[in-house]
Design a protein around this motif. Structure first.
Motif, PDB file in Angstrom:
ATOM      1  N   PRO B  88      67.487  39.319  46.585  1.00 34.22           N
ATOM      2  CA  PRO B  88      66.434  40.341  46.652  1.00 34.22           C
ATOM      3  C   PRO B  88      66.409  41.228  45.412  1.00 34.22           C
ATOM      4  O   PRO B  88      65.327  41.554  44.906  1.00 34.22           O
ATOM      5  CB  PRO B  88      66.812  41.180  47.881  1.00 34.22           C
ATOM      6  CG  PRO B  88      67.859  40.433  48.590  1.00 34.22           C
ATOM      7  CD  PRO B  88      68.451  39.442  47.668  1.00 34.22           C
ATOM      8  N   ALA B  89      67.575  41.593  44.909  1.00 33.29           N
ATOM      9  CA  ALA B  89      67.622  42.479  43.743  1.00 33.29           C
ATOM     10  C   ALA B  89      66.965  41.808  42.541  1.00 33.29           C
ATOM     11  O   ALA B  89      66.134  42.410  41.852  1.00 33.29           O
ATOM     12  CB  ALA B  89      69.070  42.847  43.414  1.00 33.29           C
ATOM     13  N   TYR B  91      64.824  39.345  42.544  1.00 34.93           N
ATOM     14  CA  TYR B  91      63.398  39.164  42.797  1.00 34.93           C
ATOM     15  C   TYR B  91      62.623  40.454  42.522  1.00 34.93           C
ATOM     16  O   TYR B  91      61.611  40.452  41.826  1.00 34.93           O
ATOM     17  CB  TYR B  91      63.172  38.715  44.242  1.00 34.93           C
ATOM     18  CG  TYR B  91      61.724  38.506  44.572  1.00 34.93           C
ATOM     19  CD1 TYR B  91      61.061  37.386  44.089  1.00 34.93           C
ATOM     20  CD2 TYR B  91      61.027  39.421  45.334  1.00 34.93           C
ATOM     21  CE1 TYR B  91      59.715  37.196  44.366  1.00 34.93           C
ATOM     22  CE2 TYR B  91      59.692  39.243  45.620  1.00 34.93           C
ATOM     23  CZ  TYR B  91      59.045  38.116  45.135  1.00 34.93           C
ATOM     24  OH  TYR B  91      57.717  37.937  45.413  1.00 34.93           O
ATOM     25  N   ALA B  92      63.138  41.547  43.030  1.00 34.94           N
ATOM     26  CA  ALA B  92      62.460  42.826  42.824  1.00 34.94           C
ATOM     27  C   ALA B  92      62.446  43.192  41.337  1.00 34.94           C
ATOM     28  O   ALA B  92      61.450  43.689  40.822  1.00 34.94           O
ATOM     29  CB  ALA B  92      63.141  43.919  43.645  1.00 34.94           C
ATOM     30  N   LEU B  93      63.542  42.913  40.648  1.00 37.22           N
ATOM     31  CA  LEU B  93      63.611  43.267  39.227  1.00 37.22           C
ATOM     32  C   LEU B  93      62.570  42.500  38.410  1.00 37.22           C
ATOM     33  O   LEU B  93      62.047  43.000  37.424  1.00 37.22           O
ATOM     34  CB  LEU B  93      65.007  42.973  38.673  1.00 37.22           C
ATOM     35  CG  LEU B  93      66.070  44.016  39.010  1.00 37.22           C
ATOM     36  CD1 LEU B  93      67.444  43.533  38.602  1.00 37.22           C
ATOM     37  CD2 LEU B  93      65.755  45.333  38.323  1.00 37.22           C
ATOM     38  N   VAL B  94      62.275  41.270  38.836  1.00 41.65           N
ATOM     39  CA  VAL B  94      61.324  40.464  38.071  1.00 41.65           C
ATOM     40  C   VAL B  94      59.885  40.746  38.491  1.00 41.65           C
ATOM     41  O   VAL B  94      58.987  40.841  37.665  1.00 41.65           O
ATOM     42  CB  VAL B  94      61.639  38.963  38.243  1.00 41.65           C
ATOM     43  CG1 VAL B  94      60.554  38.109  37.612  1.00 41.65           C
ATOM     44  CG2 VAL B  94      62.977  38.645  37.615  1.00 41.65           C
ATOM     45  N   ARG B  95      59.654  40.883  39.810  1.00 42.73           N
ATOM     46  CA  ARG B  95      58.281  40.851  40.289  1.00 42.73           C
ATOM     47  C   ARG B  95      57.690  42.195  40.709  1.00 42.73           C
ATOM     48  O   ARG B  95      56.480  42.334  40.778  1.00 42.73           O
ATOM     49  CB  ARG B  95      58.178  39.900  41.495  1.00 42.73           C
ATOM     50  CG  ARG B  95      58.258  38.443  41.119  1.00 42.73           C
ATOM     51  CD  ARG B  95      57.047  38.032  40.314  1.00 42.73           C
ATOM     52  NE  ARG B  95      56.837  36.602  40.383  1.00 42.73           N
ATOM     53  CZ  ARG B  95      57.149  35.759  39.403  1.00 42.73           C
ATOM     54  NH1 ARG B  95      57.681  36.212  38.286  1.00 42.73           N
ATOM     55  NH2 ARG B  95      56.926  34.462  39.536  1.00 42.73           N
ATOM     56  N   VAL B  96      58.508  43.143  41.056  1.00 42.81           N
ATOM     57  CA  VAL B  96      57.945  44.404  41.522  1.00 42.81           C
ATOM     58  C   VAL B  96      57.834  45.355  40.340  1.00 42.81           C
ATOM     59  O   VAL B  96      58.760  45.474  39.544  1.00 42.81           O
ATOM     60  CB  VAL B  96      58.824  45.021  42.632  1.00 42.81           C
ATOM     61  CG1 VAL B  96      58.222  46.336  43.100  1.00 42.81           C
ATOM     62  CG2 VAL B  96      58.946  44.056  43.794  1.00 42.81           C
ATOM     63  N   ARG B  97      56.665  45.962  40.213  1.00 40.17           N
ATOM     64  CA  ARG B  97      56.455  46.853  39.087  1.00 40.17           C
ATOM     65  C   ARG B  97      57.121  48.201  39.360  1.00 40.17           C
ATOM     66  O   ARG B  97      56.798  48.869  40.335  1.00 40.17           O
ATOM     67  CB  ARG B  97      54.949  47.060  38.882  1.00 40.17           C
ATOM     68  CG  ARG B  97      54.623  47.688  37.543  1.00 40.17           C
ATOM     69  CD  ARG B  97      53.140  47.871  37.408  1.00 40.17           C
ATOM     70  NE  ARG B  97      52.447  46.582  37.279  1.00 40.17           N
ATOM     71  CZ  ARG B  97      51.122  46.470  37.326  1.00 40.17           C
ATOM     72  NH1 ARG B  97      50.386  47.522  37.541  1.00 40.17           N
ATOM     73  NH2 ARG B  97      50.559  45.289  37.181  1.00 40.17           N
ATOM     74  N   MET B  98      58.069  48.548  38.540  1.00 40.03           N
ATOM     75  CA  MET B  98      58.662  49.872  38.727  1.00 40.03           C
ATOM     76  C   MET B  98      59.370  50.330  37.463  1.00 40.03           C
ATOM     77  O   MET B  98      59.681  49.535  36.574  1.00 40.03           O
ATOM     78  CB  MET B  98      59.620  49.869  39.909  1.00 40.03           C
ATOM     79  CG  MET B  98      60.656  48.809  39.841  1.00 40.03           C
ATOM     80  SD  MET B  98      61.485  48.825  41.418  1.00 40.03           S
ATOM     81  CE  MET B  98      62.678  47.636  41.161  1.00 40.03           C
ATOM     82  N   LYS B 101      63.454  49.433  35.003  1.00 37.63           N
ATOM     83  CA  LYS B 101      64.010  48.090  35.227  1.00 37.63           C
ATOM     84  C   LYS B 101      64.922  47.643  34.094  1.00 37.63           C
ATOM     85  O   LYS B 101      66.004  47.107  34.312  1.00 37.63           O
ATOM     86  CB  LYS B 101      62.859  47.098  35.346  1.00 37.63           C
ATOM     87  CG  LYS B 101      62.471  46.815  36.752  1.00 37.63           C
ATOM     88  CD  LYS B 101      61.754  45.520  36.842  1.00 37.63           C
ATOM     89  CE  LYS B 101      60.347  45.616  36.275  1.00 37.63           C
ATOM     90  NZ  LYS B 101      59.434  44.721  36.979  1.00 37.63           N
ATOM     91  N   ILE B 104      68.259  49.014  34.318  1.00 35.54           N
ATOM     92  CA  ILE B 104      69.118  48.405  35.346  1.00 35.54           C
ATOM     93  C   ILE B 104      69.710  47.095  34.831  1.00 35.54           C
ATOM     94  O   ILE B 104      70.914  46.849  34.933  1.00 35.54           O
ATOM     95  CB  ILE B 104      68.313  48.160  36.643  1.00 35.54           C
ATOM     96  CG1 ILE B 104      67.919  49.508  37.255  1.00 35.54           C
ATOM     97  CG2 ILE B 104      69.130  47.353  37.639  1.00 35.54           C
ATOM     98  CD1 ILE B 104      67.051  49.391  38.473  1.00 35.54           C
ATOM     99  N   ILE B 152      72.737  38.127  39.291  1.00 36.58           N
ATOM    100  CA  ILE B 152      71.401  38.713  39.205  1.00 36.58           C
ATOM    101  C   ILE B 152      70.707  38.272  37.910  1.00 36.58           C
ATOM    102  O   ILE B 152      69.523  37.935  37.911  1.00 36.58           O
ATOM    103  CB  ILE B 152      71.474  40.254  39.296  1.00 36.58           C
ATOM    104  CG1 ILE B 152      71.894  40.670  40.715  1.00 36.58           C
ATOM    105  CG2 ILE B 152      70.134  40.883  38.939  1.00 36.58           C
ATOM    106  CD1 ILE B 152      72.055  42.155  40.907  1.00 36.58           C
ATOM    107  N   LYS B 160      61.680  34.471  36.959  1.00 35.98           N
ATOM    108  CA  LYS B 160      60.675  34.821  35.967  1.00 35.98           C
ATOM    109  C   LYS B 160      59.838  33.611  35.583  1.00 35.98           C
ATOM    110  O   LYS B 160      58.669  33.735  35.241  1.00 35.98           O
ATOM    111  CB  LYS B 160      61.381  35.391  34.735  1.00 35.98           C
ATOM    112  CG  LYS B 160      60.522  36.357  33.942  1.00 35.98           C
ATOM    113  CD  LYS B 160      61.181  36.738  32.654  1.00 35.98           C
ATOM    114  CE  LYS B 160      62.140  37.896  32.799  1.00 35.98           C
ATOM    115  NZ  LYS B 160      62.826  38.215  31.542  1.00 35.98           N
TER     116      LYS B 160
END
Lengths: 298, 274
Positions: B88-89, B91-98, B101, B104, B152, B160
């Motif tokens: 999950p980490a 996935y979120a780092l690649v796909r969720v805009r925030m 990143k 991290i 990760i 990606k």
């Protein structure tokens, strides 16, 4: 690359457990180590308390001849083994980058030393360098038993034996990182060099090597950091001996911390290891970063 | 003419790489199938006498099965926990805009450079207050912490490269972020997840420093600790050490043979893109 619009809270929710884990078990202990290094603590002697002594442990470290010797041995080990690993790794990478029948098998064979547990590799080299039953003596001297050398009993040879074992174990890893660099060099560059009449050696020297610089530096960075942390090889093969000839800094730190129970001083040694690695990696990352920028302007 | 000279060079390189990589270990294999008399022959003999008694004694006299069981337990749990947290980490780092990143990912790379000695003292104290010394979970905790950054990174590089169209379709159909990850992306990224799993497993299977210090009870110790502390009654039991080493390495050789492609791309993935 388009990214899907998504709820940032969910994203953080997915990342948080991993970060919390790394934070609690790696980051926090590292910070805690720094605090410990500012105190005088002896394991098993709670009556002495744990007085705050500021940078006393670090001042002591600067004057400790054993620590200085250990740093010297470590630097020698790191420099010699990484240079050899990069050279051999480059050779391995060039070989396994070519197209030939059975390349998969060759790649797998080359990966075996990397996959073998370091402890097993250490026992193996310890046996190879054995004074009576060892392969090294058999290969060099055959039946002439009187010439057999107790390699691990001589300071110089013991040091080289550890370098040898480390190079064998990790040259293939360096090779894989360099292979990744070889794979991104466009074939056009070689074609252009061929049209200009460059022979194989010139193509290697003027095309491959310059374009490989980032990959070589990456391999150098990873190997340096890892070589600096060497412990298993020394623990199994020599226990730091003979004398202090192979006592690397991580082994000295281990002895100070766990055998002698000097928690404060021991952690100051570990912080020194950490600081050295950190400075080295900053230095490398700057160099790699700038060379990457240069490559993009070509 | 030039073609053949290149072929000769290549052949030489192949032979050197393969021989250099395998021969030292092959010597251990030969040693493991010698009899005690032949192991202690001076000068050493090149040929074994096909005596498998050392393989028997590592099981009967040296508790080899117990070490294997402990190592499987520790390496297996480390792999499972690291993936449950890492997938999950990544996935979120690649796909969720925030925001933040890059920091991290950079931070994780820095953490992976930490020498184990920096964390071992406080981890030892932490486990000692929690009753985690001499337990397998007590070793799994720092192992997960140490392997997560690499896992990760590998997972993020794989995620990606996956096409976004499928995800967009899933989102249009009303999937949440978590559902998209589990139902659409995870199956597609299976090779990447598998590579991360193999590398995590090998790390935990081979780790020695923390295992030595956190597990002092022989009943709990893992294979590397067992092999490093292998003691005979009077002399070094080289035959048994060789047999135990061959057995400890065999699964890894099989893994390397079967998953060579994944390992090669996995190890180089994090490096090139960083």
């Amino acid at each position: 690359m388009t990214r899907i619009k998504s709820d940032e809270p969910t994203g953080w929710f997915m990342i948080f457990p991993a970060l919390a884990f790394v934070g609690t078990l790696i980051l926090y202990p590292a910070v805690n180590s720094f605090t410990l290094s500012l105190h005088r603590i002896y394991m098993g002697l709670p009556a002495l308390g744990e007085p705050f002594v500021g940078i006393d442990n670090y001042l002591h470290l600067l004057q400790d001849p054993v620590a200085r010797q250990a740093f010297g041995v470590t630097f020698g080990f790191v420099i010699l083994s990484t240079i050899l690993e990069i050279i051999l790794g480059l050779g391995i990478a060039l070989v396994i980058h070519e197209h030939f029948k059975g390349r998969g098998w060759v790649r797998a064979a080359v990966l075996v030393p990397w996959a073998i547990p370091t402890v097993v590799a250490s026992q193996m080299w310890r046996f190879i360098f054995n004074d009576q039953y060892g392969l090294a003596n058999l290969v060099l001297f055959g039946d002439q038993v009187s010439l057999y050398v107790p390699w691990l009993a001589y300071p110089g040879y013991a040091f080289l034996a550890i370098v040898f074992a480390d190079v064998w174990k990790t040259a293939s890893f360096a090779g894989l990182l360099i292979l990744a660099g070889l794979q991104v060099i466009p074939e056009d560059c070689y074609d252009a060099a061929r049209i200009d009449g460059a022979n194989a050696w010139q193509r290697f020297w003027h095309v491959t090597l310059p374009l490989l610089k980032p990959a070589l530096l990456t391999a150098l960075l990873f190997r340096t950091i890892d070589a600096f942390r060497v412990f298993d090889l020394v623990f199994v093969m020599t226990q730091g001996g003979p004398g202090d000839a192979t006592q690397v800094i991580q082994f000295y730190g281990y002895k100070t911390l766990f055998t002698e129970g000097q928690v404060g001083y021991g952690t100051s040694i570990s912080m020194a290891v950490f600081a050295t690695i950190f400075i080295l990696s900053l230095f490398y990352i700057r160099t790699v970063g700038s060379s990457l920028l240069k490559r993009e302007t070509i | 003419m030039r073609y053949t000279s290149k072929q000769a060079w290549l052949l030489g390189g192949i032979l050197l790489s393969v021989m250099g990589s395998l021969f030292p270990f092959f010597w251990f294999v030969i040693t493991s199938i010698k009899s005690q008399v032949r192991v202690e022959a001076i000068p050493p003999t090149w040929f074994p006498d096909w005596n498998f008694s050392f393989y028997q004694t590592v099981f009967t006299d040296h508790h080899f099965l117990r070490y294997i069981g402990n190592s499987l337990m520790v390496a297996g749990s480390t792999t499972v926990v690291a993936l449950i947290l890492g997938v999950p980490a990544a996935y979120a780092l690649v796909r969720v805009r925030m925001a933040g990143k890059v920091w991290i990912l950079g931070g994780l790379l820095t953490v992976s450079m930490f020498p184990q000695i920096v964390i071992v003292g406080p981890v030892w104290q932490m486990l000692s207050t929690m009753g985690g010394l001499n337990t397998h979970w007590g070793l799994v905790l720092p192992y997960v912490g140490l392997t997560l950054p690499l896992a990760i990174w590998i997972l993020a590089t794989f995620f990606k490269e996956l096409p976004t169209e499928l995800e967009e379709a899933a989102r249009v159909d009303g999937c949440t972020t978590v559902q998209t990850m589990l139902k659409v992306m995870a199956p597609l990224a299976a090779p990447g997840i598998f590579t991360a799993a193999i590398l995590t497993f090998i790390y935990a299977w081979n780790e020695f420093f923390l295992a030595l210090l956190l597990l002092t009870d022989p009943v709990k110790q893992t294979l590397p600790v067992g092999i490093a502390l292998f003691q005979g009654e009077f002399t070094m039991p080289w035959g048994e050490i060789a047999a135990a080493s061959v057995l400890a390495t065999l699964p890894l050789v099989v893994i390397v043979l079967v998953f060579q492609k994944g390992i090669v791309s996995g190890l180089s993935a994090g490096a090139v893109k960083s």
